[in-house]
Each structure stands twice: as C-alpha cells, then as structure tokens.
Design a protein around this motif. Structure first.
Motif, PDB file in Angstrom:
ATOM      1  N   HIS A  85       1.018  -0.784  -0.178  1.00 51.69           N
ATOM      2  CA  HIS A  85      -0.176  -0.126  -0.060  1.00 51.69           C
ATOM      3  C   HIS A  85       1.154   1.249   0.356  1.00 51.69           C
ATOM      4  O   HIS A  85       0.385   2.197  -0.774  1.00 51.69           O
ATOM      5  N   LYS A  86       2.156   1.042   0.380  1.00 43.89           N
ATOM      6  CA  LYS A  86       2.668   2.288   0.689  1.00 43.89           C
ATOM      7  C   LYS A  86       3.365   3.210  -0.653  1.00 43.89           C
ATOM      8  O   LYS A  86       3.780   4.212  -0.648  1.00 43.89           O
ATOM      9  N   TYR A  87       2.789   2.161  -1.951  1.00 44.55           N
ATOM     10  CA  TYR A  87       3.641   3.080  -3.112  1.00 44.55           C
ATOM     11  C   TYR A  87       2.300   3.017  -4.098  1.00 44.55           C
ATOM     12  O   TYR A  87       2.447   4.061  -4.855  1.00 44.55           O
ATOM     13  N   PHE A  88       1.653   3.369  -3.323  1.00 48.45           N
ATOM     14  CA  PHE A  88       0.007   3.779  -4.116  1.00 48.45           C
ATOM     15  C   PHE A  88      -0.897   4.670  -3.285  1.00 48.45           C
ATOM     16  O   PHE A  88      -0.505   5.575  -2.082  1.00 48.45           O
ATOM     17  N   ASP A  89      -1.322   6.210  -4.021  1.00 46.21           N
ATOM     18  CA  ASP A  89      -2.209   7.313  -3.277  1.00 46.21           C
ATOM     19  C   ASP A  89      -2.959   6.445  -2.794  1.00 46.21           C
ATOM     20  O   ASP A  89      -4.385   7.414  -1.615  1.00 46.21           O
ATOM     21  N   ASN A  90      -3.584   6.146  -3.588  1.00 44.51           N
ATOM     22  CA  ASN A  90      -5.710   6.231  -4.097  1.00 44.51           C
ATOM     23  C   ASN A  90      -6.207   4.878  -3.314  1.00 44.51           C
ATOM     24  O   ASN A  90      -5.529   3.287  -4.002  1.00 44.51           O
ATOM     25  N   ILE A  91      -6.403   4.023  -1.689  1.00 46.39           N
ATOM     26  CA  ILE A  91      -6.795   3.012  -1.370  1.00 46.39           C
ATOM     27  C   ILE A  91      -8.082   3.643  -0.437  1.00 46.39           C
ATOM     28  O   ILE A  91      -8.705   4.143   0.277  1.00 46.39           O
ATOM     29  N   ALA A  92      -8.108   2.037  -0.510  1.00 51.66           N
ATOM     30  CA  ALA A  92     -10.241   1.656  -0.060  1.00 51.66           C
ATOM     31  C   ALA A  92      -9.811   0.687   1.186  1.00 51.66           C
ATOM     32  O   ALA A  92      -8.904  -0.191   0.480  1.00 51.66           O
ATOM     33  N   VAL A  93     -10.844   0.353   1.819  1.00 46.31           N
ATOM     34  CA  VAL A  93     -11.180  -0.245   2.921  1.00 46.31           C
ATOM     35  C   VAL A  93     -12.099  -0.191   3.251  1.00 46.31           C
ATOM     36  O   VAL A  93     -13.331   1.132   2.959  1.00 46.31           O
ATOM     37  N   TYR A  94     -12.995  -1.246   3.687  1.00 43.44           N
ATOM     38  CA  TYR A  94     -14.032  -1.546   4.421  1.00 43.44           C
ATOM     39  C   TYR A  94     -13.338  -0.829   5.620  1.00 43.44           C
ATOM     40  O   TYR A  94     -13.004  -0.569   6.412  1.00 43.44           O
ATOM     41  N   GLU A  95     -15.167  -0.246   5.795  1.00 41.34           N
ATOM     42  CA  GLU A  95     -15.885   0.559   6.714  1.00 41.34           C
ATOM     43  C   GLU A  95     -15.143  -0.205   8.214  1.00 41.34           C
ATOM     44  O   GLU A  95     -14.679   1.347   8.991  1.00 41.34           O
ATOM     45  N   LYS A 121     -11.153   0.846   8.711  1.00 42.59           N
ATOM     46  CA  LYS A 121     -10.278   1.796   8.360  1.00 42.59           C
ATOM     47  C   LYS A 121      -9.401   2.060   9.159  1.00 42.59           C
ATOM     48  O   LYS A 121      -8.404   2.461   9.617  1.00 42.59           O
ATOM     49  N   ASN A 122     -10.165   1.676  10.596  1.00 40.87           N
ATOM     50  CA  ASN A 122      -9.344   2.324  11.851  1.00 40.87           C
ATOM     51  C   ASN A 122      -6.913   0.995  12.115  1.00 40.87           C
ATOM     52  O   ASN A 122      -6.319   1.984  12.162  1.00 40.87           O
ATOM     53  N   TRP A 123      -7.743   0.046  11.590  1.00 36.65           N
ATOM     54  CA  TRP A 123      -7.124  -0.724  11.550  1.00 36.65           C
ATOM     55  C   TRP A 123      -5.416  -0.266  10.333  1.00 36.65           C
ATOM     56  O   TRP A 123      -4.682  -0.443  10.858  1.00 36.65           O
ATOM     57  N   CYS A 145      -5.604   2.933   9.023  1.00 40.05           N
ATOM     58  CA  CYS A 145      -4.959   4.847   9.643  1.00 40.05           C
ATOM     59  C   CYS A 145      -3.834   5.335  10.319  1.00 40.05           C
ATOM     60  O   CYS A 145      -3.283   6.253  11.377  1.00 40.05           O
ATOM     61  N   SER A 146      -4.869   3.846  11.526  1.00 42.53           N
ATOM     62  CA  SER A 146      -4.636   4.326  12.877  1.00 42.53           C
ATOM     63  C   SER A 146      -3.268   2.888  14.165  1.00 42.53           C
ATOM     64  O   SER A 146      -2.324   3.016  14.120  1.00 42.53           O
ATOM     65  N   LYS A 147      -3.860   1.942  14.508  1.00 37.58           N
ATOM     66  CA  LYS A 147      -3.384   1.048  15.357  1.00 37.58           C
ATOM     67  C   LYS A 147      -3.552  -0.437  14.549  1.00 37.58           C
ATOM     68  O   LYS A 147      -4.586  -0.503  14.333  1.00 37.58           O
ATOM     69  N   PHE A 148      -2.522  -1.217  14.048  1.00 40.87           N
ATOM     70  CA  PHE A 148      -3.192  -2.485  13.564  1.00 40.87           C
ATOM     71  C   PHE A 148      -3.003  -3.060  15.197  1.00 40.87           C
ATOM     72  O   PHE A 148      -2.012  -3.359  15.197  1.00 40.87           O
ATOM     73  N   PRO A 149      -3.858  -4.294  14.406  1.00 40.51           N
ATOM     74  CA  PRO A 149      -3.963  -5.248  15.839  1.00 40.51           C
ATOM     75  C   PRO A 149      -3.001  -6.307  15.939  1.00 40.51           C
ATOM     76  O   PRO A 149      -3.062  -7.016  17.086  1.00 40.51           O
ATOM     77  N   ILE A 150      -2.063  -5.974  15.058  1.00 44.20           N
ATOM     78  CA  ILE A 150      -0.842  -7.436  15.480  1.00 44.20           C
ATOM     79  C   ILE A 150       0.599  -6.458  16.199  1.00 44.20           C
ATOM     80  O   ILE A 150       1.126  -5.838  14.372  1.00 44.20           O
ATOM     81  N   PRO A 151       0.858  -6.910  16.557  1.00 51.67           N
ATOM     82  CA  PRO A 151       2.660  -6.761  16.833  1.00 51.67           C
ATOM     83  C   PRO A 151       3.239  -7.043  16.100  1.00 51.67           C
ATOM     84  O   PRO A 151       3.167  -8.228  15.195  1.00 51.67           O
ATOM     85  N   LEU A 152       4.272  -5.806  15.428  1.00 44.69           N
ATOM     86  CA  LEU A 152       5.000  -6.027  14.820  1.00 44.69           C
ATOM     87  C   LEU A 152       6.619  -6.925  14.771  1.00 44.69           C
ATOM     88  O   LEU A 152       6.486  -7.663  13.229  1.00 44.69           O
ATOM     89  N   GLN A 153       6.561  -7.381  15.423  1.00 47.64           N
ATOM     90  CA  GLN A 153       7.629  -8.865  15.778  1.00 47.64           C
ATOM     91  C   GLN A 153       6.817  -9.956  15.121  1.00 47.64           C
ATOM     92  O   GLN A 153       7.735 -10.965  15.139  1.00 47.64           O
ATOM     93  N   VAL A 154       5.401 -10.118  16.171  1.00 43.81           N
ATOM     94  CA  VAL A 154       4.840 -10.861  15.099  1.00 43.81           C
ATOM     95  C   VAL A 154       4.410 -10.787  13.968  1.00 43.81           C
ATOM     96  O   VAL A 154       4.496 -12.428  13.131  1.00 43.81           O
ATOM     97  N   VAL A 155       4.342 -10.196  13.015  1.00 44.03           N
ATOM     98  CA  VAL A 155       4.783  -9.915  11.659  1.00 44.03           C
ATOM     99  C   VAL A 155       5.839 -10.188  10.596  1.00 44.03           C
ATOM    100  O   VAL A 155       6.215 -11.143  10.300  1.00 44.03           O
ATOM    101  N   LYS A 156       6.603 -10.279  12.108  1.00 45.69           N
ATOM    102  CA  LYS A 156       8.253  -9.982  11.087  1.00 45.69           C
ATOM    103  C   LYS A 156       8.353 -11.686  11.443  1.00 45.69           C
ATOM    104  O   LYS A 156       9.352 -12.105  10.341  1.00 45.69           O
ATOM    105  N   ILE A 170       5.221  -2.016   8.824  1.00 51.92           N
ATOM    106  CA  ILE A 170       3.360  -2.497   9.042  1.00 51.92           C
ATOM    107  C   ILE A 170       2.427  -1.062   8.109  1.00 51.92           C
ATOM    108  O   ILE A 170       2.692   0.126   8.768  1.00 51.92           O
ATOM    109  N   PHE A 171       1.812  -1.197   7.165  1.00 49.91           N
ATOM    110  CA  PHE A 171       1.421   0.181   6.570  1.00 49.91           C
ATOM    111  C   PHE A 171       0.902   0.944   7.574  1.00 49.91           C
ATOM    112  O   PHE A 171      -0.583   0.360   8.140  1.00 49.91           O
ATOM    113  N   ARG A 172       1.117   2.272   7.454  1.00 49.97           N
ATOM    114  CA  ARG A 172      -0.004   2.808   8.254  1.00 49.97           C
ATOM    115  C   ARG A 172      -0.071   4.334   7.332  1.00 49.97           C
ATOM    116  O   ARG A 172       0.082   5.188   6.910  1.00 49.97           O
ATOM    117  N   GLY A 173      -1.822   4.369   6.933  1.00 49.51           N
ATOM    118  CA  GLY A 173      -1.619   5.881   6.284  1.00 49.51           C
ATOM    119  C   GLY A 173      -3.196   5.869   5.639  1.00 49.51           C
ATOM    120  O   GLY A 173      -3.906   5.066   6.675  1.00 49.51           O
TER     121      GLY A 173
END
Length: 254
Positions: free
Chosen positions: A76-86, A89-91, A93-104, A125-128
C-alpha cells in the motif's frame, strides 16, 4: 523487470500478480477498465508491486483492500488511492491489531530467496490514509467494468470479497482457498466465517480467484468448505481454541 512477482494473464483486462517465492504465495489482482484500474490487495511489501503494475497498465490505479492483514497491505505504501471496508479503516489509518514482531516472525517463518534489497530490520506495517471507505454491496465502476463489494467477515471483521457479476469472477481474499482457513486469531470469528461462506454460495460464481496458494481451484470448493464448517458447527466444535480440522482440499484452524 521485477523478478519477485509472477504475472499471469487471466483475460485481456485481468491479471494475477503473485509472490510464489514466499511461503504464503500471495495473489493480488489487477482489473483494468476503460477509465481506471483496480488493484485488489498489494501483497507482503517485500518488493515494489507498483513497478509490476506499471508494466501492465498506465491507467489510474485504485487499491482495494480485502482485509487489513500484513500480507495484503504491504505494498500500500507505493500508492495514493486506497480503499478499505469501513470496519477496518482504523486498522489501516491508526493501529494495526498485531504486533510488528509477530508480523516479522511470520514473514521469516520459512526460508526463501528474498530480493537483495530487502531488509527485515527495516520492515514496517503500512499505516496511512484512505481515499475511499466501502460498504457491503457498493459498486466500484472502472468504466465498462463494475465490481461489487461483498462483506464476508470471519477471517477479520471487515473482510470483503469482490464480485464481477458479468464474468462471474469472485476475488475471495482469505475466505476461500486451498490451504488452512484461519479463524483462530482474537479478531476472527468462526461462526461469521461460516455465514460468509453461505453468503457467497448463493452467488452466480463461475471462477474463484483466491488470496493464496493454488490459483486453479474449482467453484465446488465453496460447497466443500460450507459442509466442513457446518459439520463443526453441528457437532459443537466450531469454537476458537479447538485446533485444526483437516478436510480434502482445505483445513479449518479455529
């Protein structure tokens, strides 16, 4: 040419962009209309998916998110126009529910030939921001192609499939694929997952395009998954923490 992605032509205006070199084998899909293109998910973010997209089309690109998990929003970081289910949206734009270390840890779970410029220590993790919030039954018009939003919660609360009625194409995200269907995370819901399978089962689907693994799956797998969930539900086993149940073409992890 970006060697990380494999591009497969489905029809004149539809392409699968896949990350077969990673154990998750993610699939993103590019749908090209007369006016713009729709990119369904952006994969792991290990390499620049935009460069792969620009080799296919010069149309304006709208990204649509099947759900906000790391393996679907990485690029997503490579694009400007992003859509998401309502509901998610907060996941994004603001806080992803899974810790970065778990993702890595998941990214590096199995060895693979990562691109030379990939550094796990720099992975984020993308946030935007988003430019479009979608709801159930909304239509995205690409110009001569209409894509319907189908809310299919279970794997996540805001999970969606995308349906192109004219062609009978269902882009199923993590709702349907050959592999282990996950409903064991705290943010998942096995009962909702079952209901979502029953919802898409009623649709006139001619071809399924999954978010992972084998691209060539039969529409009949929907009935198989429906039967699997129903069996677990009717025997009182459809409860988180019960483990993994294996069936012929898939497993259910709850």
């Amino acid at each position: 040419m970006n060697e990380w992605f494999t591009i497969e032509k489905i029809d004149e205006g539809t392409f699968a962009i896949s990350e077969y070199k990673h154990w998750e084998q993610t699939h993103c899909y590019l749908l090209i209309g007369k006016e713009k293109a729709l990119l369904i998910d952006t994969g792991l973010g290990i390499s620049d998916i935009k460069s792969a997209v620009l080799n296919i089309t010069d149309k304006p690109i709208q990204v649509i998110t099947t759900h906000v998990h790391w393996d679907h929003i990485g690029g997503h970081k490579y694009f400007d126009n992003i859509a998401v289910y309502e509901k998610e949206k907060n996941w994004l734009c603001s806080k992803f529910p899974i810790p970065l270390q778990v993702v890595k840890a998941n990214l590096m779970k199995e060895s693979c030939f990562f691109p030379k410029d990939f550094n796990i220590d720099e992975y984020k993790i993308f946030r935007g921001n988003v430019n479009l919030v979608v709801n159930d039954m909304d239509i995205i018009d690409l110009g001569n192609r209409q894509i319907q939003i189908v809310h299919t919660p279970g794997h996540s609360p805001g999970h969606i499939c995308l349906f192109e009625k004219e062609k009978g194409y269902l882009f199923s995200g993590d709702l349907i694929y050959k592999g282990t269907l996950d409903a064991f995370y705290p943010t998942t819901n096995p009962f909702d997952f079952m209901q979502s399978i029953r919802k898409v089962k009623k649709m006139a689907i001619q071809k399924i395009f999954p978010g992972h693994y084998n691209l060539n799956i039969l529409v009949s797998i929907i009935d198989e998954i429906d039967k699997g969930f129903s069996e677990l539900y009717e025997t009182g086993k459809l409860k988180q923490g019960n483990g993994i149940y294996k069936f012929n073409n898939f497993s259910i992890h709850i």
